[in-house]
Scaffold this motif. Structure first.
Motif, mmCIF file in Angstrom:
data_model
loop_
_atom_site.group_PDB
_atom_site.id
_atom_site.type_symbol
_atom_site.label_atom_id
_atom_site.label_comp_id
_atom_site.label_asym_id
_atom_site.label_seq_id
_atom_site.Cartn_x
_atom_site.Cartn_y
_atom_site.Cartn_z
ATOM 1 N N GLN A 1 -4.496 9.581 -3.368
ATOM 2 C CA GLN A 1 -4.206 8.306 -3.588
ATOM 3 C C GLN A 1 -2.869 8.105 -4.409
ATOM 4 O O GLN A 1 -2.408 7.154 -4.188
ATOM 5 N N ILE B 1 -6.076 2.694 -5.094
ATOM 6 C CA ILE B 1 -7.672 2.670 -5.446
ATOM 7 C C ILE B 1 -7.974 1.282 -5.793
ATOM 8 O O ILE B 1 -7.442 0.416 -6.082
ATOM 9 N N ASP B 2 -9.133 0.821 -5.207
ATOM 10 C CA ASP B 2 -9.618 -0.636 -5.241
ATOM 11 C C ASP B 2 -9.956 -0.870 -6.722
ATOM 12 O O ASP B 2 -10.453 0.235 -7.449
ATOM 13 N N PRO B 3 -9.172 -1.973 -7.294
ATOM 14 C CA PRO B 3 -9.443 -1.930 -8.610
ATOM 15 C C PRO B 3 -10.918 -1.900 -9.422
ATOM 16 O O PRO B 3 -10.915 -1.557 -10.454
ATOM 17 N N ALA B 4 -11.738 -2.493 -8.700
ATOM 18 C CA ALA B 4 -13.052 -2.474 -9.255
ATOM 19 C C ALA B 4 -13.557 -0.850 -9.165
ATOM 20 O O ALA B 4 -14.347 -0.771 -10.105
ATOM 21 N N VAL B 5 -13.140 -0.157 -8.410
ATOM 22 C CA VAL B 5 -13.668 1.161 -8.227
ATOM 23 C C VAL B 5 -12.949 2.006 -9.407
ATOM 24 O O VAL B 5 -13.482 2.508 -10.293
ATOM 25 N N THR C 1 -13.279 8.012 -7.631
ATOM 26 C CA THR C 1 -12.401 6.813 -7.311
ATOM 27 C C THR C 1 -12.071 6.630 -5.769
ATOM 28 O O THR C 1 -11.185 5.655 -5.435
ATOM 29 N N THR C 2 -13.378 7.095 -5.034
ATOM 30 C CA THR C 2 -13.332 6.829 -3.594
ATOM 31 C C THR C 2 -14.680 6.070 -3.160
ATOM 32 O O THR C 2 -14.279 4.992 -2.356
ATOM 33 N N PRO D 1 -17.106 3.136 -2.665
ATOM 34 C CA PRO D 1 -16.969 1.845 -2.705
ATOM 35 C C PRO D 1 -18.054 1.185 -3.754
ATOM 36 O O PRO D 1 -19.172 2.006 -4.022
ATOM 37 N N VAL E 1 -19.576 -3.879 -1.194
ATOM 38 C CA VAL E 1 -18.359 -4.033 -0.796
ATOM 39 C C VAL E 1 -17.940 -2.913 0.417
ATOM 40 O O VAL E 1 -18.406 -1.940 0.660
ATOM 41 N N ARG E 2 -17.520 -3.409 1.531
ATOM 42 C CA ARG E 2 -17.276 -2.828 2.824
ATOM 43 C C ARG E 2 -15.836 -2.313 2.955
ATOM 44 O O ARG E 2 -15.013 -3.203 2.370
#
Length: 286
Positions: A105, A206-210, A278-279, A281, A285-286
């Motif tokens: 990442q 990385i998705d900020p929420a994750v 950190t992976t 979801p 969330v898709r």
């Protein structure tokens, strides 16, 4: 080895606008030490300086806003500090940041940024102030390492690399200076409630929420109050200790790594599972 008498002498503290650095500054001011405060956040730095001056009028406090990644600016800052404070006795490097993400990442730029902040900023200010510290009858350098300078977890590659390197720098420098008046030590904190993990960076992939979920899981494992950690750091500096452990976890991990240097991750993986994820979801969330 003689303990330091900090009253009336100058302590230089990096990363002193907030977190442990700010509490270290408050602790030393209460002991009568003069302060040279360094941070890149000038507004917070001035606020802390005003607080300390009000509480301790006899203490001289100077502020120095600088990005420690800029070697020329660091050299200029060191010259300013030495000009304002002829009795520089201690350097305590609290500046640093964190980084979440797996190697897949992270980008090279992201990893280099953290190394610049955590390692090269520490090296730069130490090198710049070392001549002044050598002139002191007794002096000590305290570098902020981490429990992750003892054990390297998954999901924290750049952070662990930077802190292992700070540890190596501290130990090698201590050996270089063993015939001088300057001693060197490193601090290995675990679980201090400073907010560093919540306000640190994470890989852009990385998705900020994750990332926020992983950071919150790590922060939930932190139990030591910053003021308590600051007291340990100051005591370690005054006693000129080579190693200062903060938090029960740091001593446990140190023992674990010594006992099983290859397989310690087997014991650490479970407690850190959510903090290093950190992976996965977020639900829905898709």
């Amino acid at each position: 080895m003689r303990r330091l008498q900090v009253a009336g002498r100058t302590s230089v503290i990096t990363g002193s606008a907030s977190g442990m650095g700010a509490d270290v500054a408050r602790n030393l001011a209460a002991r009568g030490a003069h302060l040279a405060l360094i941070d890149r956040d000038g507004e917070k730095l001035e606020g802390l300086a005003a607080e300390i001056r009000s509480a301790h009028p006899a203490v001289t406090v100077t502020t120095h806003t600088v990005d420690l990644r800029d070697d020329d600016a660091v050299a200029d800052t060191a010259a300013d500090i030495v000009s304002a404070h002829p009795g520089v006795q201690t350097l305590i490097t609290c500046a640093g940041s964190s980084m979440l993400g797996s190697l897949d990442q992270l980008t090279m730029e992201e990893m280099r940024w953290l190394m610049d902040v955590n390692l090269w900023g520490t090296v730069s200010i130490t090198q710049a102030l070392l001549p002044a510290l050598r002139r002191a009858p007794d002096a000590h350098i305290t570098h902020m390492a981490s429990v992750y300078a003892l054990a390297a977890p998954a999901g924290r590659i750049p952070y662990a690399m930077s802190k292992f390197a700070v540890r190596a720098f501290s130990e090698a420098l201590r050996h270089e200076l063993e015939e001088t008046s300057v001693t060197v030590g490193a601090v290995y904190p675990a679980g201090v409630r400073t907010g560093i993990i919540l306000h640190g960076r994470y890989a852009g992939a990385i998705d900020p929420a994750v990332a926020a979920r992983a950071a919150a899981a790590q922060a939930a494992m932190y139990h030591t109050d910053p003021a308590d950690a600051a007291e340990r750091i100051v005591q370690g500096t005054i006693r000129r200790k080579a190693r200062t452990m903060i938090g029960r976890e740091s001593r446990l991990i140190d023992t674990l790594v010594r006992a099983t240097p290859v397989h310690y991750w087997r014991a650490m993986r479970g407690p850190l599972r959510e903090a290093i994820d950190t992976t996965t979801p977020m639900p829905g969330v898709r």
